[in-house]
Design a protein around this motif. Structure first.
Motif, short mmCIF file in Angstrom:
data_model
loop_
_atom_site.label_atom_id
_atom_site.label_comp_id
_atom_site.label_asym_id
_atom_site.label_seq_id
_atom_site.Cartn_x
_atom_site.Cartn_y
_atom_site.Cartn_z
N ARG A 42 0.81 -1.23 0.00
CA ARG A 42 0.00 0.00 0.00
C ARG A 42 0.84 1.27 0.00
N ASP A 43 1.98 1.28 0.67
CA ASP A 43 2.81 2.49 0.67
C ASP A 43 3.47 2.70 -0.69
N ASP A 44 3.82 1.61 -1.36
CA ASP A 44 4.34 1.71 -2.72
C ASP A 44 3.28 2.30 -3.65
N LEU A 45 2.05 1.85 -3.50
CA LEU A 45 0.96 2.38 -4.31
C LEU A 45 0.70 3.85 -3.99
N ARG A 46 0.75 4.21 -2.73
CA ARG A 46 0.53 5.60 -2.35
C ARG A 46 1.57 6.52 -3.00
N THR A 47 2.81 6.09 -2.96
CA THR A 47 3.88 6.88 -3.58
C THR A 47 3.67 7.01 -5.08
N ALA A 48 3.27 5.92 -5.73
CA ALA A 48 3.03 5.95 -7.18
C ALA A 48 1.91 6.93 -7.53
N LEU A 49 0.84 6.92 -6.75
CA LEU A 49 -0.26 7.84 -7.00
C LEU A 49 0.16 9.29 -6.77
N GLN A 50 0.92 9.52 -5.72
CA GLN A 50 1.39 10.88 -5.43
C GLN A 50 2.34 11.37 -6.52
N ASP A 51 3.00 10.43 -7.19
CA ASP A 51 3.89 10.78 -8.30
C ASP A 51 3.16 10.95 -9.63
N GLY A 52 1.83 10.74 -9.61
CA GLY A 52 1.03 10.99 -10.81
C GLY A 52 0.59 9.77 -11.58
N LEU A 53 0.96 8.57 -11.14
CA LEU A 53 0.54 7.37 -11.87
C LEU A 53 -0.96 7.17 -11.72
N ARG A 54 -1.64 6.84 -12.81
CA ARG A 54 -3.09 6.65 -12.77
C ARG A 54 -3.53 5.32 -13.37
N LYS A 55 -2.77 4.75 -14.28
CA LYS A 55 -3.19 3.53 -14.96
C LYS A 55 -2.89 2.29 -14.12
N VAL A 56 -3.93 1.53 -13.86
CA VAL A 56 -3.79 0.34 -13.02
C VAL A 56 -2.72 -0.60 -13.56
N ILE A 57 -2.78 -0.87 -14.87
CA ILE A 57 -1.89 -1.86 -15.46
C ILE A 57 -0.41 -1.48 -15.30
N LEU A 58 -0.10 -0.21 -15.38
CA LEU A 58 1.29 0.22 -15.23
C LEU A 58 1.83 -0.16 -13.86
N TRP A 59 1.00 0.01 -12.84
CA TRP A 59 1.47 -0.32 -11.49
C TRP A 59 1.51 -1.83 -11.26
N THR A 60 0.48 -2.53 -11.71
CA THR A 60 0.47 -3.98 -11.48
C THR A 60 1.57 -4.69 -12.26
N ASP A 61 1.90 -4.18 -13.45
CA ASP A 61 3.00 -4.79 -14.21
C ASP A 61 4.34 -4.62 -13.50
N ARG A 62 4.50 -3.51 -12.80
CA ARG A 62 5.73 -3.30 -12.04
C ARG A 62 5.96 -4.41 -11.02
N HIS A 63 4.86 -4.96 -10.53
CA HIS A 63 4.95 -5.94 -9.45
C HIS A 63 4.60 -7.35 -9.91
N ASN A 64 4.69 -7.56 -11.23
CA ASN A 64 4.52 -8.90 -11.81
C ASN A 64 3.22 -9.57 -11.37
N ALA A 65 2.14 -8.83 -11.53
CA ALA A 65 0.84 -9.35 -11.13
C ALA A 65 0.47 -10.59 -11.93
N GLY A 66 -0.18 -11.53 -11.27
CA GLY A 66 -0.73 -12.67 -11.96
C GLY A 66 -1.97 -12.29 -12.75
N LEU A 67 -2.43 -13.19 -13.60
CA LEU A 67 -3.60 -12.93 -14.43
C LEU A 67 -4.46 -14.19 -14.46
N VAL A 68 -5.75 -14.01 -14.16
CA VAL A 68 -6.67 -15.14 -14.14
C VAL A 68 -7.74 -14.91 -15.21
N GLU A 69 -7.81 -15.82 -16.18
CA GLU A 69 -8.82 -15.71 -17.23
C GLU A 69 -10.09 -16.42 -16.81
N PHE A 70 -11.20 -15.70 -16.83
CA PHE A 70 -12.50 -16.28 -16.51
C PHE A 70 -13.27 -16.49 -17.81
N PRO A 71 -13.93 -17.63 -17.96
CA PRO A 71 -14.62 -17.92 -19.22
C PRO A 71 -15.82 -17.03 -19.45
#
Length: 205
Positions: A151-180
């Motif tokens: 959460r503190d990493d996310l807070r810093t990113a938002l304060q730095d102007g980041l807005r796109k979810v994917i940009l932040w989640t890609d930084r942290h190697n988010a998993g991806l679950v495909e639902f049919p």
């Protein structure tokens, strides 16, 4: 991993619907938000609503309402951060988010996201669905599992102007679950009056 808390993201401006809360619109006898709550509550250890403005408009749900801590409506990541701060105060490790205007999301959303993050130091995963016509995989960034530890990493990113979810989640190697996608796209959301009419038709079926 302990069962996550649930956070319903209802902080959007609803501009295409003409303003107001899309989640409070009627969907066959009860609000869209009620449908979302009924799907999310059984999958989580507790649910809150992320929304800005007067919280009493959600008083009939009996749920806590948590506003963004970042001003100027910076988007869903601000709601995620608000949810993470709320969860941290309760000693929770993770939250799962769902959008307030998406009434048909999977009833196994949480277990599938948890399964995809097994072994991760910071369990982070997003949902996805595949367009049956184009076969394109669409990430659904408002439906995700998020670790309180970031959460503190996310807070810093938002304060730095980041807005796109994917940009932040890609930084942290988010998993991806495909639902049919079956008869109904599980992530069909209501943005316009026409889509509300379609949702009412789908709900009847």
């Amino acid at each position: 991993m302990k069962q996550p808390l649930g956070v319903i993201l209802a902080g959007g401006l609803s501009s295409r619907m003409g303003g107001g809360d899309k989640g409070l619109l009627d969907l066959n006898g009860k609000s869209i938000l009620s449908h979302v709550i009924e799907r999310l509550e059984p999958q989580t250890a507790g649910v809150a609503i992320n929304a800005n403005g007067d919280p009493t408009r959600f008083s009939n749900t009996g749920l806590s309402v948590i506003p963004d801590s970042i001003s100027d409506f910076p988007g869903p990541l601000a709601g995620v951060l608000a949810g993470l701060d709320w969860a941290a105060a309760q000693g929770a490790e993770t939250i799962v988010t769902a959008a307030a205007d998406t009434p048909f999301f999977p009833c196994d959303l949480v277990p599938q996201l948890m399964l995809a993050t097994e072994g991760m130091q910071n369990p982070l995963a997003l949902s996805a669905s595949r367009d049956p016509q184009s076969d394109k995989l669409w990430r659904q960034p408002t439906f995700g599992l998020w670790p309180v530890a970031l959460r503190d990493d996310l807070r810093t990113a938002l304060q730095d102007g980041l807005r796109k979810v994917i940009l932040w989640t890609d930084r942290h190697n988010a998993g991806l679950v495909e639902f049919p996608v079956g008869r109904v796209d599980p992530f069909f959301n209501v943005n316009t009056p026409d889509e509300l009419a379609q949702a009412r038709f789908l709900a009847e079926g």
